[in-house]
Design an enzyme around this catalytic site. Structure first.
Site, PDB file in Angstrom:
ATOM      1  N   GLY B  10       0.833  -1.207   0.000  1.00 13.63           N
ATOM      2  CA  GLY B  10       0.000   0.000   0.000  1.00 13.63           C
ATOM      3  C   GLY B  10       0.860   1.246   0.000  1.00 13.63           C
ATOM      4  O   GLY B  10       1.925   1.267   0.594  1.00 13.63           O
ATOM      5  N   ARG B  72       0.156  -4.520  -4.796  1.00 19.43           N
ATOM      6  CA  ARG B  72       0.285  -5.659  -3.883  1.00 19.43           C
ATOM      7  C   ARG B  72       0.490  -6.889  -4.756  1.00 19.43           C
ATOM      8  O   ARG B  72      -0.472  -7.452  -5.287  1.00 19.43           O
ATOM      9  CB  ARG B  72      -0.984  -5.797  -3.041  1.00 19.43           C
ATOM     10  CG  ARG B  72      -1.210  -4.621  -2.118  1.00 19.43           C
ATOM     11  CD  ARG B  72      -2.430  -4.856  -1.236  1.00 19.43           C
ATOM     12  NE  ARG B  72      -3.010  -3.610  -0.811  1.00 19.43           N
ATOM     13  CZ  ARG B  72      -2.683  -2.966   0.326  1.00 19.43           C
ATOM     14  NH1 ARG B  72      -1.784  -3.478   1.121  1.00 19.43           N
ATOM     15  NH2 ARG B  72      -3.240  -1.816   0.641  1.00 19.43           N
ATOM     16  N   ASP B 103       5.624  -5.811   5.225  1.00 18.55           N
ATOM     17  CA  ASP B 103       5.783  -7.252   5.368  1.00 18.55           C
ATOM     18  C   ASP B 103       5.918  -8.008   4.052  1.00 18.55           C
ATOM     19  O   ASP B 103       6.892  -8.715   3.833  1.00 18.55           O
ATOM     20  CB  ASP B 103       4.530  -7.820   6.070  1.00 18.55           C
ATOM     21  CG  ASP B 103       4.666  -7.726   7.560  1.00 18.55           C
ATOM     22  OD1 ASP B 103       5.731  -7.271   8.016  1.00 18.55           O
ATOM     23  OD2 ASP B 103       3.706  -8.104   8.257  1.00 18.55           O
ATOM     24  N   THR B 125       5.079   1.316   6.362  1.00 21.63           N
ATOM     25  CA  THR B 125       3.704   0.873   6.609  1.00 21.63           C
ATOM     26  C   THR B 125       3.063   1.821   7.595  1.00 21.63           C
ATOM     27  O   THR B 125       3.639   2.120   8.630  1.00 21.63           O
ATOM     28  CB  THR B 125       3.608  -0.554   7.187  1.00 21.63           C
ATOM     29  OG1 THR B 125       2.282  -0.720   7.730  1.00 21.63           O
ATOM     30  CG2 THR B 125       4.586  -0.782   8.318  1.00 21.63           C
ATOM     31  N   ASP B 127       0.809   1.089   9.420  1.00 18.76           N
ATOM     32  CA  ASP B 127       0.455   0.306  10.612  1.00 18.76           C
ATOM     33  C   ASP B 127       1.593   0.261  11.633  1.00 18.76           C
ATOM     34  O   ASP B 127       1.361  -0.074  12.794  1.00 18.76           O
ATOM     35  CB  ASP B 127       0.086  -1.127  10.212  1.00 18.76           C
ATOM     36  CG  ASP B 127      -1.294  -1.206   9.574  1.00 18.76           C
ATOM     37  OD1 ASP B 127      -1.949  -0.157   9.451  1.00 18.76           O
ATOM     38  OD2 ASP B 127      -1.710  -2.305   9.208  1.00 18.76           O
ATOM     39  N   ASP B 129       3.894  -1.834  12.105  1.00 18.48           N
ATOM     40  CA  ASP B 129       4.071  -3.133  12.768  1.00 18.48           C
ATOM     41  C   ASP B 129       5.245  -3.944  12.235  1.00 18.48           C
ATOM     42  O   ASP B 129       5.358  -5.134  12.530  1.00 18.48           O
ATOM     43  CB  ASP B 129       2.771  -3.937  12.703  1.00 18.48           C
ATOM     44  CG  ASP B 129       2.315  -4.192  11.276  1.00 18.48           C
ATOM     45  OD1 ASP B 129       2.981  -3.716  10.335  1.00 18.48           O
ATOM     46  OD2 ASP B 129       1.287  -4.863  11.091  1.00 18.48           O
ATOM     47  N   ARG B 171      -4.370  -3.750  11.301  1.00 16.29           N
ATOM     48  CA  ARG B 171      -4.921  -5.095  11.209  1.00 16.29           C
ATOM     49  C   ARG B 171      -4.409  -6.000  12.321  1.00 16.29           C
ATOM     50  O   ARG B 171      -5.179  -6.639  13.024  1.00 16.29           O
ATOM     51  CB  ARG B 171      -4.503  -5.686   9.860  1.00 16.29           C
ATOM     52  CG  ARG B 171      -5.173  -6.967   9.607  1.00 16.29           C
ATOM     53  CD  ARG B 171      -4.523  -7.770   8.507  1.00 16.29           C
ATOM     54  NE  ARG B 171      -5.213  -9.041   8.468  1.00 16.29           N
ATOM     55  CZ  ARG B 171      -5.855  -9.525   7.432  1.00 16.29           C
ATOM     56  NH1 ARG B 171      -5.853  -8.876   6.304  1.00 16.29           N
ATOM     57  NH2 ARG B 171      -6.502 -10.672   7.505  1.00 16.29           N
ATOM     58  N   GLU B 222      -9.086  -1.496  13.035  1.00 15.67           N
ATOM     59  CA  GLU B 222      -9.910  -2.398  12.221  1.00 15.67           C
ATOM     60  C   GLU B 222      -9.740  -3.864  12.613  1.00 15.67           C
ATOM     61  O   GLU B 222     -10.623  -4.688  12.395  1.00 15.67           O
ATOM     62  CB  GLU B 222      -9.593  -2.209  10.729  1.00 15.67           C
ATOM     63  CG  GLU B 222      -8.142  -2.521  10.405  1.00 15.67           C
ATOM     64  CD  GLU B 222      -7.780  -2.275   8.937  1.00 15.67           C
ATOM     65  OE1 GLU B 222      -8.639  -1.915   8.138  1.00 15.67           O
ATOM     66  OE2 GLU B 222      -6.576  -2.428   8.613  1.00 15.67           O
ATOM     67  N   ARG B 266     -22.687   7.044  16.702  1.00 14.59           N
ATOM     68  CA  ARG B 266     -22.424   7.150  15.269  1.00 14.59           C
ATOM     69  C   ARG B 266     -21.029   6.634  14.920  1.00 14.59           C
ATOM     70  O   ARG B 266     -20.118   6.733  15.733  1.00 14.59           O
ATOM     71  CB  ARG B 266     -22.505   8.616  14.820  1.00 14.59           C
ATOM     72  CG  ARG B 266     -23.816   9.309  15.198  1.00 14.59           C
ATOM     73  CD  ARG B 266     -24.992   8.788  14.415  1.00 14.59           C
ATOM     74  NE  ARG B 266     -26.229   9.398  14.874  1.00 14.59           N
ATOM     75  CZ  ARG B 266     -26.816  10.437  14.266  1.00 14.59           C
ATOM     76  NH1 ARG B 266     -26.265  10.942  13.174  1.00 14.59           N
ATOM     77  NH2 ARG B 266     -27.937  10.935  14.746  1.00 14.59           N
TER      78      ARG B 266
END
Lengths: 341, 341, 341, 341
Positions: B10, B72, B103, B125, B127, B129, B171, B222, B266
């Site tokens: 990504g 990807r 990764d 990333t 993320d 991670d 994730r 998420e 909401r």
């Protein structure tokens, strides 16, 4: 426990996050009372207290400055200053102090600790030159503000074929200049760590403008100085309180560049905008983590330590270890600034 | 040397800073040729090359995305993929590769390295991670975007007396959720590292709204999951490529909160905005430093290593050391998120 | 049709949106050729052309400055300047000109139009003082930048109990000062339209600091002047090109305030950052609408007109109607600035 | 005079600027008392008052939301609602009302005015569809937020060769979609004013991706609808309160695009972030001017009027003139959005 809390020295973004964390964690986790002092050490000397409640810290996380106020004031340099500090702490039955500040505030903290007061310090300074920690509160936001300014100046430089000189803060260390210089794609970065050679600078600019570019960005830390023996002499201009006169070095360097190259050269001095306004998430998080860690440290009986960021961890560093030290920009980071010019 | 360069996985802010640094430093310092591949490993397999010059990297430092494009795509999962990679590298006389990715890209890099190709990896990333490094490119900007969104949602929550649920990316690890949650002053942060108990959450919200507040912010990664044996069952929803379905967990949690508490609740799913746009200075600097370090590493004969940030330093980490590992949010940071709720 | 296009005067955000619109609409709707001139009228005189294609305008919508470059250069003030303009237009077979600029550029446009050249002008100036239009390109972004700076300075003022003086652009009209002053919540706004009385200012500040506040923000347009006969004399400082010397008036006012009140008073001069960087949507939209309207106007045979915003509509205004006029801040807007102090 | 003040309908940035202006100007200039009602008309019905002082409005100028709280509540639709309103106004000795709101709030204001209450209204709605005024409070900030999101999504679209669909607010009018679409450089903008033809859209995207581009941005107002008789049928999805279901139309359009073109197509629904957070200067200024004008209007004996922006002026418009009207995006603005695609 009754814990005193103060913010000293120049204000910066992220202080309120630290104050909020001290109050939320101190009150919520341990049931401590948090007694704020207004305007740094001055408020301690004058007994100007503000007992802090949940109400005071509502909505402050994303606000700049310090809700306690601050001042550049050193109790150990004033007649009877330390005695007045001790008198206030006793009158208010303060059992421990959390001091948020830079060099000056931390030095005062050591002096007060010598009198037997339990103290934990939290480092803040947009200059990022406090030893012992990767980051001090305020630095990341200052770099962001300086970079945004360079981004803006970039488009003007290019549209008008100019050399734009941008002066940022950094008296003893060039952290803002180097980081904002890299982030903003500056052609030249001048930091106190690496005295500059005006001949090399003007030669480089002339070469660059001949070869392929019609503009250049020069970022200067206010504490930058020319190399000894180089063709430009300059002595740092200081004001009545020993502070560096804003704009002095950048005006001087710009004049040399304009005279020697003939390029249209302009100066922007960022000044106070670097230290105000909404803190970046990084400073809110750092302030929050430092605040929680300071309360925990007092709970564990620690004293004369400073909260510090090391990699991804928060650690405690003895105040004695960092006294009198300035954290300079490491050579490899200066090298990146130069490599990408 | 002819060095191949690709960005995989990504996209995120800061990739162009790394590409720029590889080109500027590789060409300027060592005289290397930098051969870009379009769209990650797909471009290597298909021989889709873009030889990079100073012209390509002009003005890209503050731009999001990747000028090389990305995809990807995993060559080792495709029939004859690795053979096609080797054929292209030979045809283009590539002597070494710099791979910027997360990764998946790093795993592919290991597979290609096994065939004898010299490779240096740069972690990216949002993320955060990737193991072995404090930060990956893109993370700081993503936290900033998520925090700004929470700041905005905060004022609506307060004006309308609502519970606002905000879903962010993450994730396997909750780095964005925890950091943006602390920075945005969220009342509750749900991360994959710490399965949540819906009963505790709703009890806490009821208590809070009774006691002193009329609104709450819940930040959910998420990949968050409920605690086993708790009163809410939920299985992570994944799409056809194994990706997590955006909004699934937050809709589910919001429904539980609304049903059990009666509060007006909401959901906002931040989605793609988290990975695009102007990179924060931190990501421009990290990308620049990683790019310079990767070129230097190849120059020094290194291979199968990844550039990494450790505290204030850039170091090299063997790819073997980090293979298959996920870097999780440490307990003390999760604790700060909860302590300040 | 072959249409010439130039940007003149100081650069500002939104120029590239206008250039892009002229090219997209001119080429896409009517099949015109758009011939850019580099660096304003200077490029016309020197025959420095850049035929513009879809490639040149890719990705420029959100970028500051002008891809054509700009210069402060008036052909009618140079020996043979207008002749050189006509020679270039003929050599390049230019049938009409679109000129994007402020006062100076528009005045030159009138001179060239007198020689029989069809011209449509597009107003741009961060000062917003072009007559006949509600807005000129660049103004909204400049107000945003100035307001963000005031927001930042606000927190420092409050934390340090200071009077902060902020100087913004605005030589003949105080549009930026008044708008950013209202938006930033300034206590005092000084604009050229309303000569100031330093006695009233210092009395007001003393009253305010006694009554309920510990800080104040004073916003000054660079062209502000003291009231005749008041206790402070000051003559606007101009440089060698007739430009106002940045910081002169604000330093002077700050000195008066500090001396008369004893308050800690500091100056920030925003300078060049006000005119650069990413344009706000308002300026991208205004540039886009003006660009489309200019092309349409030429198509409809119009000449010697300027595109203008009136309420929600784009209209055409004869250049003759606005020649020599300065659009001042209306009294009711000045009144709002004062009412909310 | 005792003036009641309320904010009704959805919250938005700039409301606090208006509240602040009403209090500062009402108290400071005329010595009125300003009595706030919490949560819109609901607070009037329930007698939930908050007498406003200088203290309440400190520091709110740059904050989003409304310090009075708000609710979607229509007294004339509730049994005895108007009687309860009158009872509260009498009990609180309210002589006049300032109502800040959109369609619903303004309609309620008319109903209350019919009972003899003096009322001045201030228009706010991020949708900008209130008739009689160029701008309503909140719109400019919403366009800015939407544009920033499109800017971010742009870089991802380009890096991944995708069609990105972005859904923004706008039920009856496409003001945000059209303005953010122009500012963000969207290829396609779908607004309620101009029912779309899915065949034309997919043909255009196929042509564009074949010819010269590898990505596209499609901006959709939540109230967009397909042309009658076109090959895609769709009925606007509404929730239990008649509100449009977020994401419904964009998911549907994205599915059609993906199926018909085979392009990788993704959806982002901006949602609540569009209405929160720090107001842009334009909304702070508009709120401030409207607040001052509303107080002045009451002072001059006006009633049943709405403050409105017309060009550069603030005027008063009779509520009767705008009742039941929706202000649509004019054709020439829609045309600019299409011309620059």
């Amino acid at each position: 426990m009754r814990i005193g809390l103060l913010t000293g020295g120049g204000d910066c973004p992220g202080l309120n996050a630290a104050i909020r964390a001290v109050v939320k964690h101190g009150v919520g986790e341990y049931g401590h009372s948090i007694i704020g002092f207004r305007n740094g050490w001055k408020g301690v000397v004058e007994g100007d207290v503000l007992p802090l409640t949940r109400q005071h810290i509502r909505g402050v996380l994303d606000s700049g400055g310090t809700l306690l106020g601050t001042a550049r004031y050193h109790p150990h340099s004033e007649d009877g200053g330390l005695d007045a500090v001790m008198a206030t702490l006793e009158a208010e039955r303060i059992e421990a102090l959390i001091c948020i500040g830079g060099d000056g505030t931390l030095h005062a903290a050591s002096k007060v600790a010598e009198r037997g007061v339990r103290i934990v310090a939290i480092p803040k300074t947009i200059d990022n030159d406090v030893a012992g920690t990767d980051r001090a509160i305020g630095f990341d936001t200052a770099v962001n503000i300086a970079t945004e300014a360079i981004d803006r100046i970039h488009t003007t430089a290019e549209s008008h074929n100019r050399v734009m000189v941008v002066e940022v803060m950094g008296r003893s260390a060039g952290w803002i200049a180097v980081n904002a210089g890299i982030a903003g794609g500056a052609e030249i970065v001048l930091a106190p760590e690496d005295p500059f050679d005006i001949d090399r600078i003007t030669r480089y600019l002339q070469h660059r403008h001949r070869a392929h570019a019609n503009f250049s960005i020069v970022v200067i830390a206010e504490g930058a100085v020319p190399k000894e023996g180089s063709s430009m002499t300059y002595e740092t201009k200081v004001g009545q309180f020993g502070e560096i006169i804003a704009g002095a070095v950048s005006e001087r360097v710009a004049r040399e560049i304009a005279t020697r190259t003939g390029f249209d050269t302009r100066v922007t001095v960022l000044g106070h905008v670097q230290r105000g306004g909404t803190p970046l998430p990084a400073d809110r998080i750092l302030g929050s983590r430092f605040g929680v860690a300071a309360v925990d440290a007092l709970h564990e009986g620690k004293s004369e330590v400073m909260t510090a960021l090391r990699g991804e961890e928060i650690v405690l560093v003895p105040l004695a270890e960092i006294a009198g030290k300035v954290k300079h920009v490491p050579p490899d980071l200066l090298r990146v600034a130069n490599a990408l010019a």
